[in-house]
Design a protein around this motif. Structure first.
Motif: not given
Length: 324
Positions: A160-164, A186-190, A216-217, A233-235
Motif C-alpha cells: 500500500a502506497v500512501v500519497g499522491a 490518496i487523500r484527495g479526489p485525484e 480516492y478521498n 467516501e462518506k465514512g
C-alpha cells in the motif's frame, strides 16, 4: 580552527553553493553535514529522475552533463561530489550540529565532533529528514516505511502506497513493474497535479486498466500486521490485505532546530520562517537561511534551480558588512 567568517549547516547542493561562493570571495568557512555529501539526495530513491533538467541543477555555472535531459539521482551525486572534491571545499562529513549559541556577536556551534566559532551562520538543511506522520495505530510496525529506495524489495508483495505526489507515484509504478500488488491510498479526489508531466498519464492509465488499485478521498485508519484499514467516501471503511506500507506523505523542515536558533516562525499552517528576501538574513542578526528551508511547510516552493541565487545574496551581504 579560530574564528571563521561563515559556518554553513547542511552540505546539500545549496550548502555547497554557499561554500563555493565564500571560497571565491576569500572568506573563511566550514560546511557541516550530518551525513555524506548531499545527504538528502543520497537518501532519494535509487532510480529517481529529477523534474529539472541538468542545467537547472548546476551551481556556480559548473556544467552538469547527464545522459538524458533530466538526470538521475546517481548522476547528481557524482556531479556534486566532484564539485566538492575538485574545489577542495572545507566540508566536514558525518558531523551533526547539536547546538548553536550566540554570545557577544559570535556564534558558538557545537557538533558531535567538536566546536566552531563564527561571525555568521547559514542554515541550508532542507526538509527531507522529518516525515509527515500518518498518526494512526500501527504506524510503528516494521512493515511501515516513510522512505522508499528500491522496488526489488517489494516484488511479489501486497504494497500500500500512501500519497499522491511524485515520490508516492514513482514508488507505486516501480513496485508494480517489479511484480508487487499495489494499492494507492490518496487523500484527495485525484492524482496530484504536481506529479511529473511524463509520469502522471502513466499512473492514471495503470489505475484505469486495473493494474494498480486507487482509493480516492481515503485515509489510513489502522495498520495491522497483515492488513490495512482505510476510511473512504462518506465514512465507510475497508480492510485491505497488506504486507508493506509506504507512507510517502511528504516531509517537513526541522522547525525545532530553527526555533532553537531564535528564528521567528509564522503560527499558521505554512510555518514560514522570518527572513529578509533581499539578503536572506533572519530576525537573528548574521544568521541566514538558504534553499528549501525558506519555504516552511510549503516545501514545493523552493528547489535547487530557484534557490541557487541565495548563495550569492548571502555572501554579498556578509562582504558588505565586513567592509563597513
Amino acid at each position: 580552527m579560530g574564528l571563521m567568517d561563515i559556518a554553513i549547516i547542511g552540505g546539500g547542493p545549496i550548502g555547497i553553493a554557499c561554500g563555493l561562493e565564500a571560497q571565491k570571495n576569500g572568506l573563511s568557512y566550514v560546511i557541516l553535514e550530518k551525513g555524506p555529501i548531499v545527504n538528502s539526495l543520497f537518501n532519494y530513491p535509487a532510480n529517481m529522475q529529477f523534474f529539472s533538467s541538468s542545467e537547472r541543477l548546476e551551481i556556480d555555472e559548473i556544467p552538469f552533463i547527464s545522459k538524458e535531459a533530466k538526470p538521475k539521482r546517481d548522476e547528481a551525486l557524482e556531479y556534486y561530489r566532484r564539485i566538492v572534491t575538485s574545489n577542495k571545499l572545507n566540508i566536514q562529513l558525518f558531523e551533526k550540529v547539536l547546538e548553536v549559541e550566540k554570545a557577544n556577536d559570535i556564534f558558538h556551534v557545537r557538533t558531535n565532533k567538536g566546536q566552531y566559532q563564527t561571525n555568521h551562520v547559514i542554515v541550508a538543511t532542507g526538509f527531507y529528514d522529518i516525515p509527515n506522520l500518518l498518526n494512526v495505530p500501527g504506524e510503528d510496525l516494521p512493515k511501515v516505511s516513510h522512505y522508499y529506495n528500491n522496488p526489488h524489495y517489494y516484488a511479489g508483495q501486497k504494497v500500500a502506497v500512501v500519497g499522491a505526489s511524485n515520490s508516492a507515484i514513482d514508488a507505486a509504478l516501480e513496485c508494480w513493474r517489479k511484480g508487487a500488488e499495489v494499492s494507492l491510498i490518496i487523500r484527495g479526489p485525484e492524482v496530484g497535479q504536481r506529479v511529473k508531466y511524463w509520469v502522471r498519464p502513466d499512473i492514471i492509465n495503470r489505475i484505469e486498466e486495473g493494474s494498480i488499485t486507487a482509493y480516492y478521498n481515503s485515509t489510513v485508519k489502522t495498520i495491522h500486521e497483515d492488513s490495512l484499514e482505510i476510511t473512504y467516501e462518506k465514512g465507510a471503511t475497508k480492510t485491505i490485505p497488506n504486507d508493506f506500507v509506504l507512507a510517502l506523505t511528504g516531509y517537513k523542515p526541522n522547525f525545532q532546530f530553527l526555533e532553537m536558533l531564535g528564528i521567528h516562525i509564522s503560527e499558521d499552517e505554512k510555518r514560514l520562517p522570518e527572513y529578509d528576501p533581499e539578503t536572506m538574513e533572519t530576525n537573528v542578526e548574521n544568521l541566514y537561511l538558504a534553499g528549501v528551508i525558506c519555504g516552511g511547510m510549503e516545501t514545493h516552493k523552493w528547489f535547487i534551480e530557484n534557490s541557487r541565487i541565495h548563495a550569492k545574496m548571502i555572501v554579498r551581504n556578509v562582504l558588505d558588512k565586513k567592509h563597513k
